[in-house]
Design a protein around this motif. Sequence first.
Motif, short mmCIF file in Angstrom:
data_model
loop_
_atom_site.label_atom_id
_atom_site.label_comp_id
_atom_site.label_asym_id
_atom_site.label_seq_id
_atom_site.Cartn_x
_atom_site.Cartn_y
_atom_site.Cartn_z
N LEU A 221 5.59 31.11 81.77
CA LEU A 221 5.63 29.69 81.46
C LEU A 221 4.25 29.23 81.00
O LEU A 221 3.24 29.53 81.66
CB LEU A 221 6.06 28.89 82.69
N PRO A 223 2.90 25.72 80.34
CA PRO A 223 3.30 24.31 80.42
C PRO A 223 2.57 23.35 79.48
O PRO A 223 3.08 22.28 79.16
CB PRO A 223 3.03 23.96 81.88
N GLY A 224 1.37 23.71 79.02
CA GLY A 224 0.58 22.76 78.23
C GLY A 224 0.90 22.71 76.76
O GLY A 224 0.32 21.89 76.03
N GLY A 228 2.40 19.09 76.51
CA GLY A 228 3.16 19.12 77.75
C GLY A 228 4.63 19.40 77.60
O GLY A 228 5.37 19.39 78.58
N GLY A 230 5.81 22.26 76.74
CA GLY A 230 5.90 23.53 77.45
C GLY A 230 6.69 24.61 76.74
O GLY A 230 7.66 24.33 76.04
N VAL A 232 8.44 28.55 77.44
CA VAL A 232 8.80 29.65 78.31
C VAL A 232 9.23 30.80 77.41
O VAL A 232 9.90 30.59 76.40
CB VAL A 232 9.94 29.26 79.30
N THR A 259 15.13 26.63 81.51
CA THR A 259 13.94 26.31 82.31
C THR A 259 13.60 24.82 82.18
O THR A 259 13.33 24.34 81.08
CB THR A 259 12.73 27.15 81.84
N SER A 260 13.58 24.11 83.28
CA SER A 260 13.38 22.66 83.23
C SER A 260 11.95 22.28 82.87
O SER A 260 11.70 21.20 82.34
CB SER A 260 13.74 22.04 84.59
N GLU A 261 10.99 23.17 83.13
CA GLU A 261 9.58 22.85 82.87
C GLU A 261 9.16 23.09 81.42
O GLU A 261 7.99 22.84 81.06
CB GLU A 261 8.66 23.66 83.78
N ALA A 262 10.06 23.56 80.59
CA ALA A 262 9.70 23.86 79.20
C ALA A 262 10.75 23.33 78.24
O ALA A 262 11.95 23.51 78.45
CB ALA A 262 9.54 25.36 79.01
N ARG A 288 11.86 15.59 76.38
CA ARG A 288 11.81 15.80 77.83
C ARG A 288 11.03 14.64 78.44
O ARG A 288 10.00 14.23 77.90
CB ARG A 288 11.10 17.13 78.14
N ALA A 291 7.09 13.83 78.09
CA ALA A 291 6.49 14.66 77.05
C ALA A 291 6.66 13.99 75.70
O ALA A 291 7.33 12.97 75.55
CB ALA A 291 7.16 16.03 77.03
#
Length: 333
Positions: A221, A223-224, A228, A230, A232, A259-262, A288, A291
């Motif tokens: 991952l 994330p930046g 932001g 992101g 994956v 993947t929820s963070e990307a 997102r 973001a």
Amino acid sequence: MTTMRDAVDLESAVEALNAARSVTIVCHVQPDADTVGSGLALALVLHRRGIPVWVSFAEPAELPESMRSLPGVHHLVPPAEVPASVDLLIAVDCGSVGRLGALADRIAGAATTLVIDHHRSNDRFGSINLVDAGAESTTSLIVRLLDAWGVPIDLEVAHCLYAGLVTDTGSFRWVRPGTHELAERLLATGIDGGEIARTLLDTHPFGWLTMLSRVLATAQLVPGVRGGIGLVYAFVRLDDIAEVSSEEAESVIDIVRTTSEAGIAAVFKESGIGTDRWTVSLRARDSRPGADDGVDVAEVATALGGGGHRFAAGYTAYGAADDLVATLLAALG
């Protein structure tokens, strides 16, 4: 809504179909259900009209298992059996000549080339181009073409068309106004939509599970990326798919992208022993919370020599794993 340009393109396509006395239909390399479904639907119609027709794709050597129950598969022939010269060559779901692979040389032997596609990156390489980047699938464009041609859609043709629609919309996760109406029209012919979707999207051998365990262990991952949003990504190496078919690797991106963070997902698939050749699948969400606006991965893929749609695209790359990731990160900015 049909525009003046759409009407002209449809009229030209119908004229070409009516004039053709022999037709080759070329699907893109590493075919999915949209390109094969489009090709077979047209082949069924042409064959019933007594027109000699050949459908083919350059690679891999065999049709993926999930598509072998599609009506009209008997019209598929190996590349070597595709005639050098025909009245009409139709490229379905292909954004560029490069997507035809080794069959690109057949264009020179065609009196007319018709391109039917919905990729935003399509470079309109045909003498006739029926291209709509807003269409859900190429099979939905085939529906428009058949309607303009005055050809009814029966159960076998609908099966092929629904296959492309259900896969390219991600089981109707990505739709537009009219998508469900089109699905209902196809279902009304008597096809089993649930079984078609299960066969294409939800059926895997047990080895797929062990393959996933190895591949997902490589996931990383970042994330930046893009303020932001992101990224994956994961790698599928040849050893990972040694005991399953290559089509099983194509499903990995649909797991990684959850993947929820990307908001951007990438899967690098090794595609040649000792060649450092990789095919790369990209996916993106529209936005997102917290973001910036989503990324158009078709633009990213095009900059790297590939193409696709805003939310789904791909390209081919060469090099070591670390270099592949660095190149993608640079393209994402």
